[in-house]
Design a protein around this motif. Structure first.
Motif, PDB file in Angstrom:
ATOM      1  N   UNK A   1       7.885   7.313 -89.275  1.00  0.00           N
ATOM      2  CA  UNK A   1       7.515   8.321 -88.282  1.00  0.00           C
ATOM      3  C   UNK A   1       7.597   7.726 -86.882  1.00  0.00           C
ATOM      4  N   UNK A   2       7.918   8.569 -85.917  1.00  0.00           N
ATOM      5  CA  UNK A   2       7.915   8.137 -84.521  1.00  0.00           C
ATOM      6  C   UNK A   2       6.638   8.580 -83.809  1.00  0.00           C
ATOM      7  N   UNK A   3       5.586   8.870 -84.547  1.00  0.00           N
ATOM      8  CA  UNK A   3       4.324   9.316 -83.970  1.00  0.00           C
ATOM      9  C   UNK A   3       3.734   8.269 -83.023  1.00  0.00           C
ATOM     10  N   UNK A   4       3.015   8.745 -82.027  1.00  0.00           N
ATOM     11  CA  UNK A   4       2.253   7.871 -81.138  1.00  0.00           C
ATOM     12  C   UNK A   4       0.798   7.743 -81.578  1.00  0.00           C
ATOM     13  N   UNK A   5       0.438   8.440 -82.657  1.00  0.00           N
ATOM     14  CA  UNK A   5      -0.934   8.371 -83.147  1.00  0.00           C
ATOM     15  C   UNK A   5      -1.241   6.990 -83.711  1.00  0.00           C
ATOM     16  N   UNK A   6      -2.505   6.626 -83.642  1.00  0.00           N
ATOM     17  CA  UNK A   6      -2.922   5.305 -84.099  1.00  0.00           C
ATOM     18  C   UNK A   6      -3.086   5.259 -85.620  1.00  0.00           C
ATOM     19  N   UNK A   7      -3.017   4.078 -86.137  1.00  0.00           N
ATOM     20  CA  UNK A   7      -3.279   3.814 -87.556  1.00  0.00           C
ATOM     21  C   UNK A   7      -4.686   4.305 -87.899  1.00  0.00           C
ATOM     22  N   UNK A   8      -4.795   5.161 -88.913  1.00  0.00           N
ATOM     23  CA  UNK A   8      -6.104   5.658 -89.330  1.00  0.00           C
ATOM     24  C   UNK A   8      -6.457   5.254 -90.756  1.00  0.00           C
ATOM     25  N   UNK A   9      -5.644   4.396 -91.333  1.00  0.00           N
ATOM     26  CA  UNK A   9      -5.955   3.893 -92.658  1.00  0.00           C
ATOM     27  C   UNK A   9      -5.712   4.862 -93.783  1.00  0.00           C
ATOM     28  N   UNK A  10      -5.054   5.988 -93.481  1.00  0.00           N
ATOM     29  CA  UNK A  10      -4.802   6.962 -94.528  1.00  0.00           C
ATOM     30  C   UNK A  10      -3.526   7.738 -94.309  1.00  0.00           C
ATOM     31  N   UNK A  11      -3.484   8.520 -93.234  1.00  0.00           N
ATOM     32  CA  UNK A  11      -2.291   9.320 -92.971  1.00  0.00           C
ATOM     33  C   UNK A  11      -1.244   8.562 -92.152  1.00  0.00           C
ATOM     34  N   UNK A  12      -1.662   7.605 -91.351  1.00  0.00           N
ATOM     35  CA  UNK A  12      -0.746   6.821 -90.520  1.00  0.00           C
ATOM     36  C   UNK A  12      -1.021   5.339 -90.736  1.00  0.00           C
ATOM     37  N   UNK A  13       0.031   4.607 -91.057  1.00  0.00           N
ATOM     38  CA  UNK A  13      -0.056   3.165 -91.273  1.00  0.00           C
ATOM     39  C   UNK A  13       0.905   2.480 -90.299  1.00  0.00           C
ATOM     40  N   UNK A  14       0.383   1.627 -89.457  1.00  0.00           N
ATOM     41  CA  UNK A  14       1.172   0.947 -88.429  1.00  0.00           C
ATOM     42  C   UNK A  14       1.541  -0.455 -88.920  1.00  0.00           C
ATOM     43  N   UNK A  15       2.830  -0.672 -89.149  1.00  0.00           N
ATOM     44  CA  UNK A  15       3.324  -1.973 -89.593  1.00  0.00           C
ATOM     45  C   UNK A  15       3.967  -2.751 -88.440  1.00  0.00           C
ATOM     46  N   UNK A  16       3.640  -2.398 -87.222  1.00  0.00           N
ATOM     47  CA  UNK A  16       4.114  -3.006 -85.969  1.00  0.00           C
ATOM     48  C   UNK A  16       5.558  -2.610 -85.688  1.00  0.00           C
TER      49      UNK A  16
END
Length: 371
Positions: A55-70
């Motif tokens: 995803x190209x989302x700007x939302x932050x990692x929330x531990x469920x729906x969005x996972x940021x792998x850097x």
């Protein structure tokens, strides 16, 4: 286009994708179209596998729906389907602050959330105290914040776990609308470890200036304050008034101040509840089953109290009271019918009063067919 998924057993495995695995998800012709997650802490500990996509989302990692792998972000869209808080890492083995943070993250990402029947979890407010705190405007801490157009079903137990806090709202709705909080077997439990200390503002469910709300089929117990608190700002502001509230088929047992407090609101129905043992454990001077008591510049109107069972409440079972001397305060159109009431000795089943000479208004109290 790839039509297969990279399989990962746990969230830790997903967060530790190798450079090659990340590369296999990228590009116009990726090897894998996404990642399939089989569990959060171990394989099979979530209700069913879910899929994450780049995803190209700007939302932050929330531990469920969005996972940021850097180097990439992965996203799963839960949509309107019922979503377990297990997908956000909440478990019986995680601590109270983590659980609280992740439940709130889940409620932000999903509008249809449930707490599983096999979960009995601790929650906390995001404050810390060295001793039992004195009341001030900033001491009331929210625990779980519920937004508009949200359904929360509680099948397990939520237990407030701050031994020094006597001012809290375990579930809070502030100026929100279209909310349902329900659950077969669901329990909301407060903190009675500080009996006779602090204040009486530790509430199970708090509805402030909120509309179209349903509390149904829950057990709320051992809160220092009220099981259900219905109120709002200090005056009736257009568009900011608790209205169309339904509290149905709940067991409100052993709470400290009141079973249900109505401080401000119109069009409220309280039906088919059992309200027991209010104010018994901590010796509060209050302890009514249902208390209708507006504060400054607040009005209460069209309240239906029907088919409830009230017993062993420390004070009056149903209490209608105005203490503040303010002509803008009013209580009107209260319907009390078909309730079964066993008042405590020297207390009233139903009481309505104000201080003589008080310019506030109480009118239209209808009492029918109560036992």
């Amino acid at each position: 286009m790839a039509n297969q998924f990279l399989i990962k057993s746990t969230m830790a495995d997903l967060r530790n994708l190798s450079t090659d695995e990340i590369g296999s998800l990228k590009g116009s012709n990726p090897v894998f179209q996404g990642v399939e997650l089989l569990g959060y802490y171990e394989k099979g500990d979530i209700p069913s596998p879910i899929h994450y996509y780049i995803s190209d989302t700007n939302d932050e990692d929330d531990g469920g729906s969005i996972i940021d792998l850097v180097s990439i972000k992965l996203r799963h869209t839960f949509g309107d389907k019922a979503t377990s808080i297990k997908y956000f890492g909440v478990s019986n083995n995680t601590d109270a602050l983590f659980n609280t943070h992740q439940i709130n993250n889940c409620l932000k990402a999903c509008n249809n959330v449930y707490i599983d029947a096999d979960l009995s979890i601790f929650v906390d407010e995001f404050k810390s105290y060295n001793t039992v705190q004195e009341f001030s405007s900033d001491t009331i801490g929210n625990v779980i914040n519920i937004g508009s157009n949200t359904t929360l079903k509680i099948y397990g137990s939520i237990i407030f776990n701050n031994h020094l806090s006597s001012f809290y709202r375990i579930i809070d709705s502030n100026a929100k609308t279209n909310i349902s909080i329900s659950g077969i077997g669901g329990i909301i439990k407060g903190n009675y470890l500080i009996k006779n200390e602090g204040g009486e503002h530790g509430h199970g469910i708090s509805l402030r200036d909120s509309s179209n709300c349903l509390d149904d089929n829950l057990t709320i117990t051992e809160c220092l304050g009220d099981a259900v608190y219905i109120s709002g700002d200090r005056s009736d502001i257009v568009g900011e008034l608790s209205n169309n509230i339904h509290v149905n088929s709940c067991l409100l047992d052993g709470n400290g101040r009141q079973g249900i407090s109505i401080v401000k609101g119109h069009e409220i129905t309280i039906a088919n509840n059992k309200i027991l043992n209010t104010g018994i454990a901590n010796g509060t001077v209050l302890g009514c089953g249902i208390d209708i008591e507006p504060e400054w510049k607040r009005t209460i109107r069209n309240i239906n109290i029907k088919d409830n069972y009230l017993e062993i409440n420390h004070n009056n079972a149903i209490n209608i009271l105005i203490l503040r001397e303010d002509a803008s305060i009013s209580i009107k159109e209260i319907f009390i019918e078909n309730n079964t009431i066993y008042p405590s000795p020297s207390r009233f089943a139903i009481s309505s009063r104000k201080i003589p000479g008080n310019p506030a208004t109480i009118e239209g109290i209808y009492i029918r067919n109560n036992n």
